[in-house]
Scaffold this motif. Sequence first.
Motif, PDB file in Angstrom:
ATOM      1  N   VAL A 205      43.402  77.531  34.676  1.00 51.27           N
ATOM      2  CA  VAL A 205      43.379  76.585  35.676  1.00 51.27           C
ATOM      3  C   VAL A 205      42.023  75.999  35.733  1.00 51.27           C
ATOM      4  O   VAL A 205      41.629  75.131  36.719  1.00 51.27           O
ATOM      5  CB  VAL A 205      43.562  77.383  36.995  1.00 51.27           C
ATOM      6  CG1 VAL A 205      45.208  78.097  36.902  1.00 51.27           C
ATOM      7  CG2 VAL A 205      42.556  78.333  37.176  1.00 51.27           C
ATOM      8  N   THR A 206      41.195  76.330  34.656  1.00 54.59           N
ATOM      9  CA  THR A 206      39.856  75.516  34.633  1.00 54.59           C
ATOM     10  C   THR A 206      40.197  73.947  34.571  1.00 54.59           C
ATOM     11  O   THR A 206      41.024  73.590  33.640  1.00 54.59           O
ATOM     12  CB  THR A 206      39.027  75.692  33.457  1.00 54.59           C
ATOM     13  OG1 THR A 206      38.868  77.371  33.545  1.00 54.59           O
ATOM     14  CG2 THR A 206      37.754  75.230  33.437  1.00 54.59           C
ATOM     15  N   ASP A 214      43.905  73.802  43.472  1.00 59.96           N
ATOM     16  CA  ASP A 214      45.547  73.605  43.329  1.00 59.96           C
ATOM     17  C   ASP A 214      46.306  74.222  42.426  1.00 59.96           C
ATOM     18  O   ASP A 214      47.424  74.650  42.335  1.00 59.96           O
ATOM     19  CB  ASP A 214      45.684  72.111  43.366  1.00 59.96           C
ATOM     20  CG  ASP A 214      45.225  71.298  44.573  1.00 59.96           C
ATOM     21  OD1 ASP A 214      45.211  72.295  45.889  1.00 59.96           O
ATOM     22  OD2 ASP A 214      44.981  70.188  44.778  1.00 59.96           O
ATOM     23  N   ARG A 215      45.794  73.965  41.057  1.00 61.85           N
ATOM     24  CA  ARG A 215      46.353  74.901  39.702  1.00 61.85           C
ATOM     25  C   ARG A 215      46.517  76.211  40.285  1.00 61.85           C
ATOM     26  O   ARG A 215      47.876  76.655  39.568  1.00 61.85           O
ATOM     27  CB  ARG A 215      45.565  74.467  38.603  1.00 61.85           C
ATOM     28  CG  ARG A 215      45.593  72.882  38.212  1.00 61.85           C
ATOM     29  CD  ARG A 215      45.010  72.831  36.983  1.00 61.85           C
ATOM     30  NE  ARG A 215      44.746  71.141  36.316  1.00 61.85           N
ATOM     31  CZ  ARG A 215      44.195  70.841  35.605  1.00 61.85           C
ATOM     32  NH1 ARG A 215      43.287  71.533  34.700  1.00 61.85           N
ATOM     33  NH2 ARG A 215      44.181  69.587  35.198  1.00 61.85           N
ATOM     34  N   ALA A 216      45.561  77.014  40.435  1.00 60.39           N
ATOM     35  CA  ALA A 216      45.639  78.137  40.877  1.00 60.39           C
ATOM     36  C   ALA A 216      46.875  78.736  42.015  1.00 60.39           C
ATOM     37  O   ALA A 216      47.747  79.424  41.706  1.00 60.39           O
ATOM     38  CB  ALA A 216      44.455  78.888  41.533  1.00 60.39           C
ATOM     39  N   ARG A 217      46.709  77.934  43.011  1.00 58.92           N
ATOM     40  CA  ARG A 217      48.025  78.099  43.810  1.00 58.92           C
ATOM     41  C   ARG A 217      49.390  77.577  43.208  1.00 58.92           C
ATOM     42  O   ARG A 217      50.533  78.348  43.650  1.00 58.92           O
ATOM     43  CB  ARG A 217      47.710  77.163  45.236  1.00 58.92           C
ATOM     44  CG  ARG A 217      46.455  77.741  45.963  1.00 58.92           C
ATOM     45  CD  ARG A 217      46.262  77.244  47.494  1.00 58.92           C
ATOM     46  NE  ARG A 217      45.091  77.564  47.917  1.00 58.92           N
ATOM     47  CZ  ARG A 217      44.715  78.820  48.568  1.00 58.92           C
ATOM     48  NH1 ARG A 217      45.785  79.475  48.411  1.00 58.92           N
ATOM     49  NH2 ARG A 217      43.735  78.947  48.939  1.00 58.92           N
ATOM     50  N   GLN A 218      49.458  76.600  42.524  1.00 52.37           N
ATOM     51  CA  GLN A 218      50.641  76.253  41.825  1.00 52.37           C
ATOM     52  C   GLN A 218      51.103  77.647  40.924  1.00 52.37           C
ATOM     53  O   GLN A 218      52.174  77.830  40.829  1.00 52.37           O
ATOM     54  CB  GLN A 218      50.498  75.162  40.863  1.00 52.37           C
ATOM     55  CG  GLN A 218      51.770  74.328  40.187  1.00 52.37           C
ATOM     56  CD  GLN A 218      51.257  73.310  39.282  1.00 52.37           C
ATOM     57  OE1 GLN A 218      50.222  72.703  39.340  1.00 52.37           O
ATOM     58  NE2 GLN A 218      52.273  72.846  38.473  1.00 52.37           N
ATOM     59  N   ALA A 219      50.085  78.227  40.171  1.00 58.17           N
ATOM     60  CA  ALA A 219      50.377  79.327  39.213  1.00 58.17           C
ATOM     61  C   ALA A 219      51.124  80.450  39.965  1.00 58.17           C
ATOM     62  O   ALA A 219      51.972  81.170  39.527  1.00 58.17           O
ATOM     63  CB  ALA A 219      49.344  79.561  38.523  1.00 58.17           C
ATOM     64  N   MET A 228      43.233  82.070  34.732  1.00 56.87           N
ATOM     65  CA  MET A 228      42.013  82.264  33.986  1.00 56.87           C
ATOM     66  C   MET A 228      41.040  81.191  34.523  1.00 56.87           C
ATOM     67  O   MET A 228      41.563  79.891  34.393  1.00 56.87           O
ATOM     68  CB  MET A 228      42.106  82.386  32.404  1.00 56.87           C
ATOM     69  CG  MET A 228      41.046  82.648  31.462  1.00 56.87           C
ATOM     70  SD  MET A 228      41.386  82.621  29.963  1.00 56.87           S
ATOM     71  CE  MET A 228      41.490  80.969  29.403  1.00 56.87           C
ATOM     72  N   ILE A 229      39.930  81.402  34.701  1.00 57.92           N
ATOM     73  CA  ILE A 229      38.929  80.352  35.072  1.00 57.92           C
ATOM     74  C   ILE A 229      37.730  80.587  33.997  1.00 57.92           C
ATOM     75  O   ILE A 229      37.278  82.056  34.062  1.00 57.92           O
ATOM     76  CB  ILE A 229      38.469  80.406  36.335  1.00 57.92           C
ATOM     77  CG1 ILE A 229      39.605  80.327  37.334  1.00 57.92           C
ATOM     78  CG2 ILE A 229      37.281  79.341  36.586  1.00 57.92           C
ATOM     79  CD1 ILE A 229      39.501  80.553  38.799  1.00 57.92           C
ATOM     80  N   ALA A 230      36.693  79.565  33.587  1.00 61.23           N
ATOM     81  CA  ALA A 230      35.742  79.824  32.927  1.00 61.23           C
ATOM     82  C   ALA A 230      34.662  79.513  34.000  1.00 61.23           C
ATOM     83  O   ALA A 230      34.306  78.076  34.181  1.00 61.23           O
ATOM     84  CB  ALA A 230      35.674  78.737  31.716  1.00 61.23           C
TER      85      ALA A 230
END
Length: 372
Positions: A205-206, A214-219, A228-230
């Motif tokens: 989601v980086t 938003d991508r994390a919540r979508q996932a 996963m985040i960097a």
Amino acid sequence: MAPRFSVTYYIRAADAAEAKARALDIALEQTVEIPRDVVPKGYVEDEILGKLETLTEDPAGRPGFLATISYSDDDVGGDFLQLLNVIFGNSSIKPGLKVEDIAPSPGILALCPGPRHGIAGLRARAGIGENPLLMSAIKPVGLSTAELARRAHDFALGGMHYVKDDHGLVDQKNSPFDERLRACIDAVGEANAKSGGRTGFVPNVTGPADAIIDRARQAQAAGAGAVMIAPALAGYDVVRTLAAAPDFTLPIVTHPAFCGANVVSADCGFSHRAYFGTLHRLMGADAVIYPNFGGRFGFTREECLSIADACAVGMGGPKAIVAAPGGGMTFERVPEMREAYGNDVMYLIGGALLQQPNLVDACRRLVAAVNG
């Protein structure tokens, strides 16, 4: 008096006098940032100013000293990024200084409750006991969504506990994030239905600052197994914010992209232990990916084991997290890694599996080798 936390620094210096002078400079630079002779008496001098607690020769034999400096919780003000600023803000720009260890106070631990799941939670979600965890990555960038989803399916069917995006997969035209997320979750779910497994898909989601949350919540809504985040790219507080959000429940896996300058120098940046272990636990990561010894990046065995130790050692609050060494791992390295890490580890093996003619069979052989 407010509670105090401490940071231990390696200071490159020719003798104790030089080391003490540099340590006192750190205490000033990281707090009041003014000359010592104009530090206001009373609260600022007694509380806010950093205090040199100990100064000893470096036991590792480097040409320098270890200085432990304490800081008041009042310096931080309940702000995670200000905590990082106090630990190593301006002083990080000066040569010959390295953060060796961080000892949080109860107040800092309240600010940084740590991971929601940790290693125990990741094992529970995977449906395994005390065995090592296994993770693979779909790659390379440039494949279509259908091709990447097929690889996710085969990794899952072969018994990988987690299947993640490659860190270079974001929102490229070949495989847009929304499309890839749905396809890979469906593909992993199809494999789970065949095998009875509980593999989780882990999207990367980086991305742009206004898209990460938003991508994390979508996932989460789509049924992902983790995200996963960097953090060196996305920002350290993004991980902490997600880990602390009451309505976000997925585990967080961190990726080391862009962090090299923080750890690879012998006398600048952070120790491997402090950066990948302590800092990531304070951020709230549940699993931390880092380059394994003997792979293609050059971390030593001792450095890697120091990370694993920091992921597990008692901190007075944050849960133990899982060390996830990767980067050029092969079947032949499994016995060596088992001897080094034991069971409390997540093996990240991707390319070596993709080299095999039958991906599903290769994964099953890896599962047998790790659990044998």
